[in-house]
Design an enzyme around this catalytic site. Structure first.
Site, PDB file in Angstrom:
ATOM      1  N   SER A 223      44.807  38.168  37.835  1.00 31.38           N
ATOM      2  CA  SER A 223      43.433  38.459  37.444  1.00 31.38           C
ATOM      3  C   SER A 223      43.028  37.570  36.263  1.00 31.38           C
ATOM      4  O   SER A 223      43.078  36.352  36.376  1.00 31.38           O
ATOM      5  CB  SER A 223      43.285  39.951  37.133  1.00 31.38           C
ATOM      6  OG  SER A 223      41.932  40.324  37.028  1.00 31.38           O
ATOM      7  N   GLU A 361      40.860  42.777  47.821  1.00 30.85           N
ATOM      8  CA  GLU A 361      40.609  42.714  46.380  1.00 30.85           C
ATOM      9  C   GLU A 361      39.436  43.606  45.959  1.00 30.85           C
ATOM     10  O   GLU A 361      39.442  44.214  44.886  1.00 30.85           O
ATOM     11  CB  GLU A 361      40.293  41.273  45.961  1.00 30.85           C
ATOM     12  CG  GLU A 361      41.430  40.283  46.139  1.00 30.85           C
ATOM     13  CD  GLU A 361      42.407  40.268  44.977  1.00 30.85           C
ATOM     14  OE1 GLU A 361      42.250  41.099  44.058  1.00 30.85           O
ATOM     15  OE2 GLU A 361      43.324  39.417  44.989  1.00 30.85           O
ATOM     16  N   HIS A 457      42.894  44.864  44.364  1.00 32.23           N
ATOM     17  CA  HIS A 457      43.111  44.030  43.185  1.00 32.23           C
ATOM     18  C   HIS A 457      44.175  44.647  42.280  1.00 32.23           C
ATOM     19  O   HIS A 457      44.113  45.823  41.927  1.00 32.23           O
ATOM     20  CB  HIS A 457      41.801  43.877  42.411  1.00 32.23           C
ATOM     21  CG  HIS A 457      41.858  42.900  41.290  1.00 32.23           C
ATOM     22  ND1 HIS A 457      42.038  41.557  41.482  1.00 32.23           N
ATOM     23  CD2 HIS A 457      41.766  43.075  39.931  1.00 32.23           C
ATOM     24  CE1 HIS A 457      42.037  40.944  40.319  1.00 32.23           C
ATOM     25  NE2 HIS A 457      41.882  41.837  39.357  1.00 32.23           N
TER      26      HIS A 457
END
Length: 544
Positions: A223, A361, A457
């Site tokens: 990320s 995600e 995610h």
């Protein structure tokens, strides 16, 4: 000023190192858990649950960024006398999170937070590959001491694993005209990235003392950590500090604002919240005004530095103001030009990469997205992508036929993660290096929701580090984790993730666009999500 190299070790430290080298290095006694660093001696501790692994926690790699060091580039660490205890984590950097559904860790926080942690084996006279983890969290939360990124399993696999803290939110990314005038380089902001560069300098200079090979350093992150990895590949200040790259769900190739303008930045939805992206000074001045400081002169800067750090955090949380993930600016110093431009320039170092993203995600990042009827879906795309509405409708038509909510989640996730990864792979291939691209497709078991979100995610992190949730994981999860860690360790060792017992992972070529789908039965895919990524290529080509 630029991140500085640490002061040389003292004569006493050299003598101690010589004496300790004569100790039996096969058992982690208290004597051979003492290591000499550029700041002084540190003593770690054995990891009880992992035989042969030792950890050094809370090692300062620069001076505390407090007082006059607030909003300055990292300064040299002050050497200490004697042996520093390195058996407990340092505080997390202050977390100015004001985004709904994003919570901090609950661990202690402080402005004095620039420390790192090292996991290794006690055999110090070796040259093991080094992996440096950069945490995610939107540049506003996270730390190098998260339980899910404990590095013991990597160390047991023959790697020296380092995790770091770096300044977050307004402490790490405030740009302000007064700060720019103060700087000898005529720039401000991006302090969190300068922290990362300083940490890599520390690793390069000190990691041999921990059994690591300073000529074989891999940086990796997820990320905002993956975005950081991308930024470190896109700044000349990090040249020579690392050799290979792993990025999990994050890149940096969309146009970025400068300190004074955002005219080249296309409007789009930021993760979690809709956000208007301003220039560096626009955002910085707004933060200063929220803190009650007006103007852009030296007096304003003095007032900002005098604000108690805890009070600064409380005020911004109360007013729901912070500096979000896109507050990395082209500042004519850390980034002399747009990131994609630098990656194609002669100054860019040729580095092999292992990069990828998760198949769902957007399932958690845009969880609040509601289902739309067909007409509302058409209007939504026309509003969000007015330049290329028909191309985006065609690319996401199949998703919308399944669920408009699913299509919208993918619309934003593909921009944030998938398109960036394919772009990175193409740039790497053009630069003459190897790119290994993956999509993580294993449905991760999560509290409350089970495996219903697929691979959202951040769900890959525990698998990469081999740190399970014993109440949720089943045998299949342990197998997938072993596969991921094996690929990652192989890549850190040799630059090639392939190895005995693993499905073959071909490198990316633009002619066939090979992606490895990683799950319990990995397989190679070609031209994955091509129409969607092509739509984003067209969108960003519109930016001047």
């Amino acid at each position: 000023m630029t991140p500085v190299r640490q002061v040389s070790i003292s004569v006493i430290s050299l003598l101690m190192t010589f004496l300790l080298a004569s100790c039996d290095s096969t058992s982690p006694s208290s004597a051979n858990l003492i290591v000499s660093t550029s700041g002084g001696l540190v003593q770690g501790t054995a990891v009880p649950a992992k035989e042969g692994v030792v950890v050094y926690k809370g090692i300062p790699y620069v001076a505390p960024p407090v007082g006059n060091n607030r909003w300055r580039a990292p300064q040299p660490v002050e050497p200490w006398a004697g042996v520093r205890d390195a058996t407990a984590y340092a505080p997390d950097c202050y977390q100015t999170n004001s985004v709904e559904n994003i919570q901090g860790s609950g661990r202690p926080e402080a402005e004095d937070c620039l420390y790192l942690n090292v996991w290794t084996s006690p055999e110090q006279n070796t040259k093991k590959p080094v992996m440096v983890w950069i945490h995610g969290g939107g540049f506003i939360i996270g730390s190098g001491s998260e339980p899910r990124t404990d590095g013991a399993n990597f160390a047991a696999s023959g790697v020296v694993l380092v995790t770091i803290n770096y300044r977050l939110g307004p402490f790490g990314f405030l740009a302000h005209p007064a700060l720019t005038r103060e700087s000898e380089y005529g720039s401000s902001g991006n302090y969190g990235l300068l922290d990362q560069i300083a940490a890599l300098q520390w690793v390069k200079e000190n990691i041999a003392s921990f059994g690591g090979d300073p000529s074989n350093i891999t940086i990796f992150g997820e990320s905002a950590g993956a975005m950081s990895v991308c930024y470190l590949n896109a700044t000349p200040l990090a040249n020579g500090l690392f050799h290979k790259t792993i990025a999990q769900s994050g890149g940096c190739f969309a146009p970025h604002p400068t300190l004074t303008s955002n005219k080249n930045v296309l409007s789009y939805d930021a993760p979690i919240v809709d956000q208007v992206i301003g220039s560096g000074y626009e955002i910085g001045m707004e933060i200063a005004e929220t803190l009650g400081v007006l103007g852009d002169g030296a007096a304003a800067l003095e007032d900002l530095r005098e604000i108690d750090a805890g009070e600064l955090v409380r005020t911004l949380k109360k007013e729901k103001k912070t500096i979000y993930w896109r507050s990395v600016f082209v500042d004519d110093y850390v980034f002399p030009e747009q990131m994609q431009s630098f990656m194609t320039s002669a100054q860019s170092e040729k580095r092999d990469v292992l990069i990828g993203f998760n198949s769902e995600e957007g399932a958690n990042l845009w969880a609040s997205q509601t289902e739309l009827d067909h007409e509302s879906w058409l209007s939504y795309v026309a509003e969000k992508r007015p330049e290329l509405t028909e191309q985006f409708l065609a690319a996401y038509g199949r998703d919308a036929g399944q669920s408009t909510r699913f299509a919208i989640q993918n619309l934003h996730a593909d921009h944030m993660f998938g398109w960036d990864m394919r772009t990175w792979a193409r740039l790497t291939e053009a630069n003459g290096a190897n790119a290994f691209v993956y999509v993580f497709e294993h449905p991760a078991p999560l509290p409350q929701v089970g495996r219903s979100l697929g691979s959202p995610h951040g769900s890959d992190v525990n698998f990469v580090f081999g740190n399970p949730d014993p109440e949720l994981w089943e045998e299949i999860d342990y197998r997938v984790s072993k596969t991921l860690m094996s690929y990652w360790v192989n890549f850190a060792k040799t630059g090639d993730p392939n190895g005995a017992g693993l499905p073959v992972w071909p490198s990316y070529k633009s002619s066939d666009e090979a992606f490895l789908e990683i799950n319990n039965t990995p397989r190679v895919l070609h031209h994955y999500q091509k129409a969607k990524f092509d739509a984003y290529d067209a969108l960003f080509s519109l930016s001047p």
